[in-house]
Design a protein around this motif. Structure first.
Motif, short mmCIF file in Angstrom:
data_model
loop_
_atom_site.label_atom_id
_atom_site.label_comp_id
_atom_site.label_asym_id
_atom_site.label_seq_id
_atom_site.Cartn_x
_atom_site.Cartn_y
_atom_site.Cartn_z
N SER B 51 0.86 -1.19 0.00
CA SER B 51 0.00 0.00 0.00
C SER B 51 0.89 1.23 0.00
CB SER B 51 -0.94 0.01 1.20
OG SER B 51 -0.20 0.12 2.39
N GLY B 52 0.43 2.27 -0.66
CA GLY B 52 1.23 3.49 -0.81
C GLY B 52 1.13 3.96 -2.25
N ILE B 53 2.17 4.67 -2.71
CA ILE B 53 2.19 5.16 -4.09
C ILE B 53 2.90 4.11 -4.95
CG2 ILE B 53 3.00 6.98 -5.63
CD1 ILE B 53 3.03 8.85 -3.14
N PRO B 54 2.21 3.49 -5.90
CA PRO B 54 2.88 2.51 -6.77
C PRO B 54 3.76 3.21 -7.81
CG PRO B 54 0.45 2.41 -6.97
CD PRO B 54 0.80 3.67 -6.24
N GLY B 55 4.39 2.39 -8.65
CA GLY B 55 5.19 2.90 -9.76
C GLY B 55 6.68 2.75 -9.51
N HIS B 56 7.38 2.19 -10.49
CA HIS B 56 8.83 2.02 -10.31
C HIS B 56 9.58 2.35 -11.60
CE1 HIS B 56 7.16 -1.88 -11.55
NE2 HIS B 56 8.25 -1.98 -12.26
N GLU B 57 8.87 2.87 -12.58
CA GLU B 57 9.53 3.33 -13.81
C GLU B 57 9.35 4.84 -13.87
OE1 GLU B 57 7.64 1.30 -17.05
OE2 GLU B 57 8.11 -0.69 -16.26
N PHE B 58 10.44 5.58 -14.02
CA PHE B 58 10.31 7.04 -14.09
C PHE B 58 11.54 7.67 -14.71
CE2 PHE B 58 13.38 8.86 -11.15
CZ PHE B 58 13.79 7.75 -10.43
N VAL B 59 11.34 8.89 -15.18
CA VAL B 59 12.45 9.80 -15.47
C VAL B 59 12.05 11.13 -14.86
CG1 VAL B 59 11.49 10.32 -17.76
CG2 VAL B 59 13.89 10.86 -17.26
N GLY B 60 13.01 11.84 -14.29
CA GLY B 60 12.67 13.11 -13.65
C GLY B 60 13.90 13.97 -13.44
N THR B 61 13.72 15.00 -12.64
CA THR B 61 14.80 15.96 -12.40
C THR B 61 15.00 16.11 -10.90
OG1 THR B 61 14.16 17.16 -14.40
CG2 THR B 61 15.57 18.34 -12.84
N VAL B 62 16.26 16.08 -10.48
CA VAL B 62 16.55 16.20 -9.05
C VAL B 62 16.26 17.63 -8.61
CG1 VAL B 62 18.34 16.09 -7.28
CG2 VAL B 62 18.28 14.38 -9.11
N VAL B 63 15.41 17.76 -7.58
CA VAL B 63 15.08 19.10 -7.07
C VAL B 63 15.65 19.32 -5.67
CG1 VAL B 63 12.99 19.41 -8.45
CG2 VAL B 63 12.84 18.24 -6.23
N ASP B 64 16.07 18.26 -5.01
CA ASP B 64 16.65 18.42 -3.68
C ASP B 64 17.60 17.26 -3.42
OD1 ASP B 64 17.11 19.68 -1.31
OD2 ASP B 64 15.09 19.34 -0.47
N ALA B 134 13.94 7.43 -21.91
CA ALA B 134 14.56 7.17 -20.60
C ALA B 134 13.60 6.46 -19.65
CB ALA B 134 15.04 8.48 -19.98
N VAL B 135 12.31 6.71 -19.79
CA VAL B 135 11.35 6.09 -18.88
C VAL B 135 11.30 4.56 -19.06
CG1 VAL B 135 9.28 6.27 -20.34
CG2 VAL B 135 9.07 6.48 -17.84
N PHE B 136 11.90 4.08 -20.16
CA PHE B 136 11.99 2.63 -20.38
C PHE B 136 13.26 2.01 -19.78
CE2 PHE B 136 8.84 3.59 -23.62
CZ PHE B 136 8.06 2.43 -23.67
N THR B 137 14.08 2.80 -19.12
CA THR B 137 15.37 2.28 -18.64
C THR B 137 15.18 1.07 -17.75
OG1 THR B 137 16.27 4.53 -18.72
CG2 THR B 137 17.54 2.87 -17.52
N GLU B 138 14.22 1.15 -16.84
CA GLU B 138 14.06 0.04 -15.86
C GLU B 138 13.65 -1.27 -16.55
OE1 GLU B 138 12.73 -2.68 -12.91
OE2 GLU B 138 11.43 -1.79 -14.43
N PRO B 139 12.58 -1.31 -17.34
CA PRO B 139 12.26 -2.58 -18.01
C PRO B 139 13.33 -3.02 -19.01
CG PRO B 139 10.80 -0.81 -18.77
CD PRO B 139 11.54 -0.27 -17.58
N LEU B 140 13.99 -2.04 -19.64
CA LEU B 140 15.06 -2.42 -20.57
C LEU B 140 16.24 -3.06 -19.81
CD1 LEU B 140 16.04 -2.40 -23.51
CD2 LEU B 140 16.94 -0.09 -23.11
#
Lengths: 317, 317
Positions: B51-64, B134-140
């Motif tokens: 339980s919580g926020i699902p999802g383990h594939e992402f691309v993003g920008t470091v803000v902190d 880049a969002v495909f990095t994890e499954p790739l």
């Protein structure tokens, strides 16, 4: 000749079964000793739909065939291959798709006075190896097969589940190449045999869960397989040394999550086993529970099926 | 922040979920794109009891986080390891026994505006790799994992069963290193994507039994596993790339008889995947079926569960 014969329904001693004829590429061997294997007991319950003379462990003397082999003491590999297919070309005759298998698939076996074997399957028995030792060549080769399939580093931790004949042989073979072996089983007496060779043993009732690099499944039971799967560490290796023939409920998800390598392992080449016997790297004769005359073959088979019994031999005399 | 939240019973878009706080060793990433994986759909059926926020594939920008990472475009490995155990010491953080797993096990995932990730899990995205790639990095990376586990010789014949996202990526990765790959699946449209990359494809309905050196199971179905097991040649290798979570009736006897090696394969390292994306060795964007706003996350998840759909993305905007 005298032979134990399985017609698919009942096992009988036949006093006048036809002797095998010499055909091209074969030799005829007079069997001295034959060993009863768990696979034989499965065959007598219908496994492989086999009918004929069972038995695939033997030592004997060549009585007909090429001159150089006449009178030689031999053991024989059990897969009779075509010699022409892609797998045979890769020296994997044991996997030839059209193979016959001695006493298991379309070929008579060793529970008889005489046996026909392809010449290329025969190996000479070193003079210092007794018949009682040589008759273990086939199951011992099956234990050595693990080393052909797995690059086992010395000092690797290995747990072998199952203190039957195959488990005891596997534990000795892996111990002989420097693995840190623990043999886990249900029978204190059988485990004691392994301890004689310096192997650490543990009763199954005393087993506490832990994770191990290499696990060998040699129980042939669903519960043993389940325990073995739970004991391999992530990225570790599980060697399946015995078959659980019937389907059973199983989830392979843990294998994926833990990236386990599972290796099916069956028959092995004979030379490493003969070398180990000749150099007393393994002790096989303590596994002999009883020896019966071929004429008492039914009693021998019944004895072999009893709990706590290890190897039962048939003497051709 | 906006987040898709699974409470163990229902999935909701929460407009004001608390943002992740920066803690030692972590960075906070503003998610640009997140991908919906089949595992996410399983989690929303109760898998892993998450339980919580699902999802383990992402691309993003470091803000902190560390100054050197601020403003950098990143992807992140999903296993958050202890860094101190025996498996971590072997660089197998993916198997750390006390790991958290992003969006899967005790850690919030990427279906949110912001996400906290251990700094050591982050990888910079090369400038020439788009967010959609880049969002495909994890499954790739999971597809590249096969090459870490298996010493695959060029020209080896490989059959991949399953034309879903993972099967398509596995087929491309294995094709890219010179294996002779056939991808077998149920969907002509999906198979057509693989043919664009020069991969031989076949509809499952046209498959005729034959034996193959390496088989990759990527269907996640019992029937696919059964077919894969029947397709590996003796002494061949079966790579289990997808989990069949539920128990099912299965006999492993054929694996023993044919001495098959079965390799469970899960998450992979990111660098080989990022390298392949940067050098256009694989084509991932054709796998994108649709992109939804994070606010439309429920519709996106429903879409991802439809038959024939490949990758559904969530855009954080």
């Amino acid at each position: 000749m005298r032979a134990l014969h399985w017609d698919g329904h009942s096992l009988r001693v036949r006093p006048t079964h036809p002797e095998p004829k010499l055909t091209a590429g074969n030799a005829v061997v007079k069997v001295s000793l034959a060993g009863i294997c768990s696979t034989d007991l499965q065959i007598l319950r219908g496994y492989m739909g086999f009918s004929g003379i069972p038995g695939h462990e033997f030592v004997g003397t060549v009585v007909d065939g090429p001159g150089t082999l006449q009178g030689q003491r031999v053991v024989g590999e059990i897969n009779f291959a075509c010699g022409r297919c892609a797998l045979c070309a890769q020296n994997l005759q044991r996997h030839c798709p059209t193979r016959q298998v001695m006493g298991i698939l379309n070929a008579d076996g060793s529970f008889a006075e005489y046996l026909a074997v392809p010449v290329e399957n025969l190996h000479l028995v070193p003079a210092n190896v007794s018949d009682e030792e040589a008759v273990f060549t086939e199951p011992l080769a099956a234990a050595f097969e693990i080393l052909e399939q797995l690059d086992l580093k010395p000092d690797t931790e290995v747990v072998v589940f199952g203190d039957g004949k195959l488990g005891l042989l596997c534990a000795q073979v892996l111990h002989s190449v420097g693995a840190r072996v623990t043999l886990v089983g249900r029978h204190a007496k059988k485990l004691a045999l392994a301890r004689r060779s310096g192997i650490v043993t543990m009763l199954l009732s005393e087993w506490t869960p832990r994770l191990v690099e290499v696990v060998v499944e040699a129980t042939g039971s669903t519960s043993g397989l389940t325990l073995a799967m739970a004991t391999v560490r992530p990225r570790g290796t599980l060697v399946l040394k015995s078959t659980v023939a019937q389907e059973h409920a199983l989830s392979l998800a843990p294998l994926v999550i833990n990236e386990v390598t599972m290796i099916g392992s069956r028959c092995g080449r004979f030379p490493p086993a003969l070398h180990a016997l000749a150099h007393t790297q393994v002790a096989v004769t303590p596994l002999i529970t009883a020896t019966y005359s071929l004429s008492d073959g039914i009693a021998a088979v019944n004895r072999a099926a009893e709990s706590g019994v290890l190897k039962v031999l048939l003497r051709n005399s």
